[in-house]
Write a protein that holds these residues in place. Structure first.
Motif, PDB file in Angstrom:
ATOM      1  N   MET A  66       0.821  -1.212   0.000  1.00  0.00           N
ATOM      2  CA  MET A  66       0.000   0.000   0.000  1.00  0.00           C
ATOM      3  C   MET A  66       0.855   1.262   0.000  1.00  0.00           C
ATOM      4  O   MET A  66       1.944   1.292   0.564  1.00  0.00           O
ATOM      5  CB  MET A  66      -0.910  -0.019   1.241  1.00  0.00           C
ATOM      6  N   ASP A  67       0.353   2.302  -0.663  1.00  0.00           N
ATOM      7  CA  ASP A  67       0.974   3.623  -0.574  1.00  0.00           C
ATOM      8  C   ASP A  67       0.794   4.132   0.851  1.00  0.00           C
ATOM      9  O   ASP A  67      -0.335   4.337   1.294  1.00  0.00           O
ATOM     10  CB  ASP A  67       0.291   4.562  -1.572  1.00  0.00           C
ATOM     11  N   PRO A  68       1.880   4.346   1.604  1.00  0.00           N
ATOM     12  CA  PRO A  68       1.728   4.771   3.005  1.00  0.00           C
ATOM     13  C   PRO A  68       1.373   6.246   3.167  1.00  0.00           C
ATOM     14  O   PRO A  68       1.161   6.703   4.283  1.00  0.00           O
ATOM     15  CB  PRO A  68       3.123   4.491   3.588  1.00  0.00           C
ATOM     16  N   GLY A  69       1.316   6.970   2.056  1.00  0.00           N
ATOM     17  CA  GLY A  69       1.039   8.410   2.104  1.00  0.00           C
ATOM     18  C   GLY A  69       2.188   9.220   1.546  1.00  0.00           C
ATOM     19  O   GLY A  69       2.597  10.221   2.142  1.00  0.00           O
ATOM     20  N   PHE A  70       2.702   8.804   0.401  1.00  0.00           N
ATOM     21  CA  PHE A  70       3.822   9.506  -0.204  1.00  0.00           C
ATOM     22  C   PHE A  70       3.427  10.928  -0.589  1.00  0.00           C
ATOM     23  O   PHE A  70       2.336  11.166  -1.099  1.00  0.00           O
ATOM     24  CB  PHE A  70       4.326   8.769  -1.447  1.00  0.00           C
ATOM     25  N   VAL A  71       4.336  11.868  -0.331  1.00  0.00           N
ATOM     26  CA  VAL A  71       4.138  13.266  -0.729  1.00  0.00           C
ATOM     27  C   VAL A  71       4.673  13.399  -2.142  1.00  0.00           C
ATOM     28  O   VAL A  71       5.876  13.273  -2.381  1.00  0.00           O
ATOM     29  CB  VAL A  71       4.876  14.224   0.224  1.00  0.00           C
ATOM     30  N   LEU A 243      -8.594   7.947  18.943  1.00  0.00           N
ATOM     31  CA  LEU A 243      -8.817   6.615  18.381  1.00  0.00           C
ATOM     32  C   LEU A 243      -9.887   6.639  17.292  1.00  0.00           C
ATOM     33  O   LEU A 243      -9.778   5.940  16.280  1.00  0.00           O
ATOM     34  CB  LEU A 243      -9.216   5.636  19.488  1.00  0.00           C
ATOM     35  N   TRP A 244     -10.926   7.453  17.505  1.00  0.00           N
ATOM     36  CA  TRP A 244     -11.964   7.584  16.470  1.00  0.00           C
ATOM     37  C   TRP A 244     -11.377   8.150  15.193  1.00  0.00           C
ATOM     38  O   TRP A 244     -11.614   7.621  14.103  1.00  0.00           O
ATOM     39  CB  TRP A 244     -13.108   8.466  16.970  1.00  0.00           C
ATOM     40  N   ASP A 245     -10.618   9.220  15.302  1.00  0.00           N
ATOM     41  CA  ASP A 245     -10.000   9.823  14.120  1.00  0.00           C
ATOM     42  C   ASP A 245      -9.034   8.845  13.447  1.00  0.00           C
ATOM     43  O   ASP A 245      -8.971   8.769  12.217  1.00  0.00           O
ATOM     44  CB  ASP A 245      -9.246  11.095  14.504  1.00  0.00           C
ATOM     45  N   PHE A 246      -8.274   8.113  14.246  1.00  0.00           N
ATOM     46  CA  PHE A 246      -7.255   7.224  13.694  1.00  0.00           C
ATOM     47  C   PHE A 246      -7.883   6.078  12.902  1.00  0.00           C
ATOM     48  O   PHE A 246      -7.435   5.763  11.793  1.00  0.00           O
ATOM     49  CB  PHE A 246      -6.394   6.662  14.831  1.00  0.00           C
ATOM     50  N   PHE A 247      -8.914   5.448  13.457  1.00  0.00           N
ATOM     51  CA  PHE A 247      -9.463   4.255  12.815  1.00  0.00           C
ATOM     52  C   PHE A 247     -10.634   4.542  11.882  1.00  0.00           C
ATOM     53  O   PHE A 247     -10.919   3.728  10.995  1.00  0.00           O
ATOM     54  CB  PHE A 247      -9.921   3.250  13.886  1.00  0.00           C
ATOM     55  N   CYS A 248     -11.315   5.669  12.060  1.00  0.00           N
ATOM     56  CA  CYS A 248     -12.565   5.888  11.327  1.00  0.00           C
ATOM     57  C   CYS A 248     -12.526   7.039  10.328  1.00  0.00           C
ATOM     58  O   CYS A 248     -13.401   7.109   9.459  1.00  0.00           O
ATOM     59  CB  CYS A 248     -13.715   6.136  12.324  1.00  0.00           C
ATOM     60  N   ILE A 249     -11.574   7.951  10.429  1.00  0.00           N
ATOM     61  CA  ILE A 249     -11.508   9.078   9.494  1.00  0.00           C
ATOM     62  C   ILE A 249     -10.522   8.725   8.388  1.00  0.00           C
ATOM     63  O   ILE A 249      -9.314   8.749   8.594  1.00  0.00           O
ATOM     64  CB  ILE A 249     -11.077  10.376  10.209  1.00  0.00           C
ATOM     65  N   CYS A 250     -11.059   8.374   7.223  1.00  0.00           N
ATOM     66  CA  CYS A 250     -10.212   7.903   6.109  1.00  0.00           C
ATOM     67  C   CYS A 250      -9.964   9.039   5.123  1.00  0.00           C
ATOM     68  O   CYS A 250     -10.437   9.016   3.979  1.00  0.00           O
ATOM     69  CB  CYS A 250     -10.861   6.709   5.419  1.00  0.00           C
ATOM     70  N   SER A 252      -6.986  12.592   4.362  1.00  0.00           N
ATOM     71  CA  SER A 252      -5.797  13.316   4.790  1.00  0.00           C
ATOM     72  C   SER A 252      -6.187  14.450   5.729  1.00  0.00           C
ATOM     73  O   SER A 252      -7.219  15.109   5.537  1.00  0.00           O
ATOM     74  CB  SER A 252      -5.047  13.889   3.579  1.00  0.00           C
ATOM     75  N   VAL A 253      -5.378  14.668   6.740  1.00  0.00           N
ATOM     76  CA  VAL A 253      -5.630  15.721   7.723  1.00  0.00           C
ATOM     77  C   VAL A 253      -4.600  16.822   7.526  1.00  0.00           C
ATOM     78  O   VAL A 253      -3.414  16.549   7.348  1.00  0.00           O
ATOM     79  CB  VAL A 253      -5.537  15.162   9.163  1.00  0.00           C
ATOM     80  N   VAL A 254      -5.062  18.071   7.526  1.00  0.00           N
ATOM     81  CA  VAL A 254      -4.145  19.212   7.469  1.00  0.00           C
ATOM     82  C   VAL A 254      -3.690  19.470   8.903  1.00  0.00           C
ATOM     83  O   VAL A 254      -4.356  20.166   9.665  1.00  0.00           O
ATOM     84  CB  VAL A 254      -4.832  20.450   6.861  1.00  0.00           C
ATOM     85  N   TRP A 255      -2.547  18.915   9.266  1.00  0.00           N
ATOM     86  CA  TRP A 255      -2.101  18.958  10.651  1.00  0.00           C
ATOM     87  C   TRP A 255      -1.711  20.366  11.090  1.00  0.00           C
ATOM     88  O   TRP A 255      -1.714  20.659  12.284  1.00  0.00           O
ATOM     89  CB  TRP A 255      -0.940  17.989  10.860  1.00  0.00           C
ATOM     90  N   GLU A 256      -1.408  21.241  10.132  1.00  0.00           N
ATOM     91  CA  GLU A 256      -1.126  22.636  10.489  1.00  0.00           C
ATOM     92  C   GLU A 256      -2.344  23.281  11.145  1.00  0.00           C
ATOM     93  O   GLU A 256      -2.209  24.079  12.079  1.00  0.00           O
ATOM     94  CB  GLU A 256      -0.724  23.430   9.242  1.00  0.00           C
ATOM     95  N   HIS A 257      -3.552  22.921  10.688  1.00  0.00           N
ATOM     96  CA  HIS A 257      -4.771  23.474  11.277  1.00  0.00           C
ATOM     97  C   HIS A 257      -5.037  22.883  12.658  1.00  0.00           C
ATOM     98  O   HIS A 257      -5.476  23.583  13.576  1.00  0.00           O
ATOM     99  CB  HIS A 257      -5.966  23.203  10.353  1.00  0.00           C
ATOM    100  N   VAL A 258      -4.800  21.590  12.814  1.00  0.00           N
ATOM    101  CA  VAL A 258      -4.980  20.946  14.117  1.00  0.00           C
ATOM    102  C   VAL A 258      -3.989  21.526  15.119  1.00  0.00           C
ATOM    103  O   VAL A 258      -4.333  21.819  16.267  1.00  0.00           O
ATOM    104  CB  VAL A 258      -4.798  19.416  13.990  1.00  0.00           C
ATOM    105  N   TYR A 259      -2.748  21.698  14.694  1.00  0.00           N
ATOM    106  CA  TYR A 259      -1.706  22.278  15.551  1.00  0.00           C
ATOM    107  C   TYR A 259      -2.081  23.698  15.957  1.00  0.00           C
ATOM    108  O   TYR A 259      -1.950  24.090  17.108  1.00  0.00           O
ATOM    109  CB  TYR A 259      -0.395  22.280  14.774  1.00  0.00           C
ATOM    110  N   HIS A 260      -2.591  24.471  15.026  1.00  0.00           N
ATOM    111  CA  HIS A 260      -2.990  25.847  15.307  1.00  0.00           C
ATOM    112  C   HIS A 260      -4.121  25.891  16.325  1.00  0.00           C
ATOM    113  O   HIS A 260      -4.111  26.681  17.268  1.00  0.00           O
ATOM    114  CB  HIS A 260      -3.419  26.505  13.984  1.00  0.00           C
ATOM    115  N   ARG A 261      -5.144  25.011  16.140  1.00  0.00           N
ATOM    116  CA  ARG A 261      -6.252  24.966  17.089  1.00  0.00           C
ATOM    117  C   ARG A 261      -5.785  24.598  18.472  1.00  0.00           C
ATOM    118  O   ARG A 261      -6.219  25.147  19.478  1.00  0.00           O
ATOM    119  CB  ARG A 261      -7.291  23.923  16.616  1.00  0.00           C
TER     120      ARG A 261
END
Length: 267
Positions: A66-71, A243-250, A252-261
Motif C-alpha cells: 500500500m501507498d503509506p502516504g507519499f508526498v 482513536l476515532w479519528d485514527f481508525f474511522c476518518i479515512c 488526509s488531515v491538514v495537521w497545520e490546522h490541528v496544531y494551530h487549534r
C-alpha cells in the motif's frame, strides 16, 4: 504495485509467506488438535484456522504494497500568487514554517518525513518497517495495526495447537526426538508472538495519544515539537477522539490546522 512486489522487498515477503505456510502445514501434519479434528470429520476448527492464516497473509501484503502516504507534490500552493506570497501566508500562522525536503525537494506537510529507503516523503510518518519492506504512514498505519491484531490471534492459536501435539515419552531424549519439529514451531511462534504483542501495544498507545514512533523517539529534533513544553502533544484531542479519528476518518488531515487549534491562546 508489481514493481514493489518484485523489488527489494521480494525476498522479505517471500520469506514471510513461506514461513507462515510451512508452520501451518506442520501443525496440520502432526498429531495436533487440527489433525484430530480432521480425522473425526470435524472441519470447523481447521477451516477457521486456515482462513485466519490466509487473512493475516492478505493483510500483510496489503500493508506491504500500500501507498503509506507519499508526498508527490508541494504541501502548500498559492493559487494566485508567487512563492513569496505563499511564504507570507504561512508565516502568519503560529506554527513552524513548512520546510523543503533536502532529498526530494518537495515542501513537506507537518508530520511528514523523508524515508531514505522508500526515497519519498511520507505523510504522518511513523517508521520504515523492514518486515513489510514499506513505510508505515498516514494511509496504512491503521491497517498495520489491524494486521498486527489478526497476526497475534493467529500466533496465539498456533501456540495452542502446537502445544496440543506434544507427545509424552519416558525419557527426555526420546521426547525431544518425537517433538523437535513442534518444539521448533513453538520457538518461532513464541518469539513472533512476543514481538507482535509489544508492537501492537506500542502502536495502540501511540494512536491513543495521537503520536507517531518518529515523534515519540525524536521529539527534541522536530521543529514543531521541540518548542512545546515537556510531554505536551499539540495534536492530542483525548483518547476517544484520537482513536476515532485514527481508525474511522479515512482522509488526509491538514495537521497545520490541528496544531494551530491546539495551541491558540484563548485570552
Amino acid at each position: 504495485m508489481f514493481e514493489k512486489m518484485f523489488g527489494s522487498g521480494f525476498l522479505v515477503r517471500t520469506t514471510h509467506t513461506v514461513l507462515t505456510w510451512v508452520i501451518t502445514l506442520i501443525l496440520f501434519l502432526h498429531n495436533t488438535d487440527l489433525r484430530r479434528c480432521e480425522e473425526k470429520g470435524e472441519l470447523t476448527q481447521p477451516i477457521l484456522f486456515s482462513l485466519l492464516v490466509l487473512l493475516s497473509v492478505m493483510l500483510y501484503f496489503s500493508v506491504s504494497l500500500m501507498d503509506p502516504g507519499f508526498v508527490l507534490t508541494d504541501a502548500v500552493k498559492c493559487p494566485t500568487g508567487s512563492a513569496e506570497e505563499s511564504e507570507v501566508m504561512i508565516l502568519q500562522l503560529p506554527v513552524p514554517r513548512l520546510r523543503r525536503c533536502g532529498f526530494c525537494l518537495l515542501q513537506q506537510p507537518m508530520r511528514a518525513k523523508h524515508c531514505r529507503m522508500c526515497k519519498h516523503c511520507v505523510r504522518r510518518f511513523d517508521h520504515h518497517c523492514p518486515w513489510i519492506e514499506n513505510c508505515v504512514g498516514e494511509r496504512n498505519h491503521r491497517w498495520f495495526i489491524v494486521y498486527l491484531a489478526v497476526q497475534l490471534v493467529a500466533l496465539l492459536w498456533a501456540l495452542q495447537i502446537a502445544l496440543s501435539g506434544l507427545t509424552p515419552s519416558g525419557s527426555w531424549e526420546r521426547w525431544f526426538q518425537l517433538n523437535w519439529f513442534l518444539l521448533a514451531v513453538l520457538g518461532v511462534v513464541g518469539v513472533f508472538s512476543i514481538v507482535v504483542v509489544l508492537l501492537l501495544g506500542c502502536h495502540l498507545y501511540l494512536a491513543a495519544i495521537n503520536c507517531t514512533t518518529w515523534e515519540f523517539m525524536s521529539r527534541h529534533r522536530i521543529s514543531y515539537l521541540r518548542n512545546c513544553v515537556e510531554e505536551e502533544n499539540p495534536f492530542d484531542r483525548g483518547m476517544a477522539c484520537n482513536l476515532w479519528d485514527f481508525f474511522c476518518i479515512c482522509r488526509s488531515v491538514v495537521w497545520e490546522h490541528v496544531y494551530h487549534r491546539g495551541n491558540r491562546n484563548p485570552v
